[in-house]
Design an enzyme around this catalytic site. Sequence first.
Site, short mmCIF file in Angstrom:
data_model
loop_
_atom_site.label_atom_id
_atom_site.label_comp_id
_atom_site.label_asym_id
_atom_site.label_seq_id
_atom_site.Cartn_x
_atom_site.Cartn_y
_atom_site.Cartn_z
N ARG A 180 0.83 -1.19 0.00
CA ARG A 180 0.00 0.00 0.00
C ARG A 180 0.87 1.25 0.00
O ARG A 180 0.56 2.24 -0.69
CB ARG A 180 -0.93 0.01 1.21
CG ARG A 180 -1.95 -1.13 1.23
CD ARG A 180 -2.80 -1.08 2.48
NE ARG A 180 -3.60 0.14 2.54
CZ ARG A 180 -4.29 0.54 3.60
NH1 ARG A 180 -4.25 -0.19 4.72
NH2 ARG A 180 -4.99 1.66 3.58
N CYS A 225 -1.36 6.55 8.62
CA CYS A 225 -1.64 5.23 8.04
C CYS A 225 -2.68 5.43 6.95
O CYS A 225 -2.62 6.40 6.21
CB CYS A 225 -2.10 4.26 9.11
SG CYS A 225 -3.52 4.84 10.08
#
Length: 293
Positions: free
Chosen positions: A190, A247
């Site tokens: 990611r 995040c």
Amino acid sequence: MGHRLYNTIIYATELQSLLGQESLVVVDCRHDLMDANFGTKAYQEGHIAGAVFANLDQDLSGSKAGADGQFRGRHPLPNQDDLIQNLRRWGIHNDTQVIVYDAHGGMFAARLWWLLRSIGHANVAVLDGGLGAWTAAGFAIDTAIPTPAQGSISVRAALTRQVDVQQVLANLSSPASQRLQVVDARAADRFRGENETIDPVGGHIPGAVNRFFKDNLQADGRFKSATELRAEWSQKFTEPSQAIMQCGSGITACHNLLALEIAGLSGAALYPGSWSEWCADPTRPVATSNSDA
């Protein structure tokens, strides 16, 4: 309470010895990002005796749109008044020892740990290893739903720091010697922009480094030692107060902040909006190069 106070993690055997104490509240924070009903169902099927349930979407997150109508990310911080109302509903007072747990290495429980610290409540700890460690130790689970008496917790001086998207953006143009280090808690694929299923807009904030939150854990799902965490985190930056944790939506970044606290490296800030807020505006810069890791 007559026992030591816990403010980072607590072991299953320690929690078991505290159950039944008047000044203890246990909160079940189980959740599944792919199944919004998972936590509620799991809680109803069995939980630590006396534990109340906190829903990530309803209790630990706020409106996705800010007062200005702008998107604030997938899991913005809850309104402080709403947070206080929920904490009181769970029976929490200013002197309560709060223990939070989940079944995912602390990734969701750490969010409530951080939220309580954000209103000045120091006596909150995550159950190390979560419900798995509890049952592995031979301790029972219960299906009775408690009805706690109303709590009276109040807002005190914050034990946390946070930054907003404008501060993160401004940081990119700061002189190198003054620039804060952004640390991304997402998985490496990611971070590199290779997982379009989760992140339709892939990549990371330029200059960020990657520290997957699961790297804080041992193979058994419990946290690494303070010494090991300190050695690993010291490779990311030299001064915690000069670091920003982020995040996907401000959840697992709290896990990294908990790991830093365990390591004795206090002072890093949380960027609550994180990648989901950042990438919502196409004018904000995006990086994908491995050299940024």
